[in-house]
Design a protein around this motif. Structure first.
Motif, PDB file in Angstrom:
ATOM      1  N   ILE A 142     -27.387 -49.230   9.044  1.00  0.00           N
ATOM      2  CA  ILE A 142     -26.625 -48.376   8.138  1.00  0.00           C
ATOM      3  C   ILE A 142     -25.993 -49.224   7.039  1.00  0.00           C
ATOM      4  O   ILE A 142     -25.516 -50.331   7.295  1.00  0.00           O
ATOM      5  CB  ILE A 142     -25.532 -47.619   8.911  1.00  0.00           C
ATOM      6  CG1 ILE A 142     -26.165 -46.717   9.981  1.00  0.00           C
ATOM      7  CG2 ILE A 142     -24.654 -46.804   7.968  1.00  0.00           C
ATOM      8  CD1 ILE A 142     -25.166 -46.125  10.938  1.00  0.00           C
ATOM      9  N   SER A 143     -25.985 -48.707   5.828  1.00  0.00           N
ATOM     10  CA  SER A 143     -25.334 -49.388   4.712  1.00  0.00           C
ATOM     11  C   SER A 143     -23.905 -48.869   4.542  1.00  0.00           C
ATOM     12  O   SER A 143     -23.659 -47.661   4.575  1.00  0.00           O
ATOM     13  CB  SER A 143     -26.113 -49.147   3.419  1.00  0.00           C
ATOM     14  OG  SER A 143     -25.395 -49.646   2.306  1.00  0.00           O
ATOM     15  N   TYR A 144     -22.988 -49.807   4.334  1.00  0.00           N
ATOM     16  CA  TYR A 144     -21.587 -49.450   4.073  1.00  0.00           C
ATOM     17  C   TYR A 144     -21.146 -49.954   2.694  1.00  0.00           C
ATOM     18  O   TYR A 144     -19.963 -50.163   2.457  1.00  0.00           O
ATOM     19  CB  TYR A 144     -20.682 -50.019   5.166  1.00  0.00           C
ATOM     20  CG  TYR A 144     -20.829 -49.292   6.490  1.00  0.00           C
ATOM     21  CD1 TYR A 144     -20.105 -48.141   6.753  1.00  0.00           C
ATOM     22  CD2 TYR A 144     -21.713 -49.760   7.465  1.00  0.00           C
ATOM     23  CE1 TYR A 144     -20.232 -47.465   7.961  1.00  0.00           C
ATOM     24  CE2 TYR A 144     -21.859 -49.091   8.676  1.00  0.00           C
ATOM     25  CZ  TYR A 144     -21.116 -47.942   8.917  1.00  0.00           C
ATOM     26  OH  TYR A 144     -21.256 -47.277  10.119  1.00  0.00           O
ATOM     27  N   GLU A 145     -22.101 -50.144   1.802  1.00  0.00           N
ATOM     28  CA  GLU A 145     -21.762 -50.597   0.451  1.00  0.00           C
ATOM     29  C   GLU A 145     -20.887 -49.583  -0.270  1.00  0.00           C
ATOM     30  O   GLU A 145     -20.031 -49.950  -1.073  1.00  0.00           O
ATOM     31  CB  GLU A 145     -23.043 -50.866  -0.348  1.00  0.00           C
ATOM     32  CG  GLU A 145     -23.824 -52.074   0.136  1.00  0.00           C
ATOM     33  CD  GLU A 145     -25.052 -52.335  -0.728  1.00  0.00           C
ATOM     34  OE1 GLU A 145     -25.218 -51.605  -1.738  1.00  0.00           O
ATOM     35  OE2 GLU A 145     -25.825 -53.250  -0.410  1.00  0.00           O
ATOM     36  N   LYS A 146     -21.112 -48.288   0.023  1.00  0.00           N
ATOM     37  CA  LYS A 146     -20.282 -47.231  -0.537  1.00  0.00           C
ATOM     38  C   LYS A 146     -19.582 -46.492   0.599  1.00  0.00           C
ATOM     39  O   LYS A 146     -20.072 -46.475   1.739  1.00  0.00           O
ATOM     40  CB  LYS A 146     -21.136 -46.261  -1.360  1.00  0.00           C
ATOM     41  CG  LYS A 146     -21.771 -46.897  -2.590  1.00  0.00           C
ATOM     42  CD  LYS A 146     -22.560 -45.881  -3.381  1.00  0.00           C
ATOM     43  CE  LYS A 146     -23.179 -46.507  -4.632  1.00  0.00           C
ATOM     44  NZ  LYS A 146     -23.974 -45.524  -5.417  1.00  0.00           N
TER      45      LYS A 146
END
Length: 239
Positions: A72-76
């Protein structure tokens, strides 16, 4: 013993919980390939402006990657975005706070993989609905069953001591029913009733997230999860 095997899905539609209600063991099929556009990381939400998608963004996804390996990406801050979407969509829903409590219980942890957050979302809803009391949850990786497609599904059922395999409608396109018959395992398909419930924002649709059901019906949600099954030969005859 009735076995259900399904890919992990993110806050899925009520039909998944109907499968869980009917199963003795529910197997998270987490090591299969992630398909772009599937419901593994996204789900529909009904809003005043129509259907919106609630999506978990992915990080460096590779073609052919398994769901359990998809990060999962947490950049945003997508969790905050999701909360705002749900708060607006269900501003007038009678059980909005209960629904948001379920969401917050899942989002309070920073899950690493798509597999983790999907299973957590299903577990949180099952706890609310009381389904965890009658069903055992297993991850396919813990069973160490090899092979593929129908043979692997059958071997999984047999490894769990099952004599019945219940599945969704998509299996009609690939399942080797005769293989199960030869092993004395009964195949049944979900006979979805898609029972209407009080729903906001226009004409009823059953294909939105279970969060919609909970926001609108609260502790009565289980009353609308009432589908049964049909024997595979009858199901295919209908089709």
């Amino acid at each position: 013993m009735n076995i259900v095997i399904s890919q992990p899905m993110f806050f899925p539609w009520p039909g998944i919980f109907e499968q869980i209600r009917l199963s003795d063991v529910y197997v998270h099929y987490s090591d299969v390939q992630f398909s772009k556009g599937s419901f593994a990381n996204r789900v529909q939400i009904k809003t005043p402006n129509g259907i919106a998608w609630m999506t978990v963004p992915l990080s460096k996804h590779k073609l052919g990657q398994a769901i359990c390996d998809t990060r999962i990406s947490y950049e945003k801050d997508w969790r905050r975005k999701h909360r705002k979407l749900l708060e607006r969509a269900y501003e007038t829903a009678p059980f909005r706070n209960e629904m948001m409590t379920i969401v917050d219980s899942v989002y309070s942890e920073k899950h690493t993989t798509l597999d983790e957050i999907s299973k957590a979302s299903i577990a949180a809803v099952c706890y609310y609905l009381g389904l965890e009391q009658s069903c055992r949850f297993v991850d396919i990786r813990d069973l160490e069953v090899g092979g593929n497609r129908s043979q692997r599904v059958l071997d999984t059922v047999l490894a769990l001591g099952g004599d019945t395999y219940t599945t969704g409608h998509g299996a009609k396109n690939y399942l080797d029913h005769d293989l199960f018959e030869a092993a004395n395992v009964t195949v049944s398909y979900m006979d979805y009733r898609k029972t209407p419930y009080p729903q906001l924002h226009g004409e009823f649709t059953p294909y939105v997230s279970v969060l919609d059901l909970i926001a609108n019906t609260g502790d009565q949600s289980s009353d609308f999860i009432n589908s049964e099954t049909v024997y595979w030969k009858e199901f295919l005859h209908r089709e």
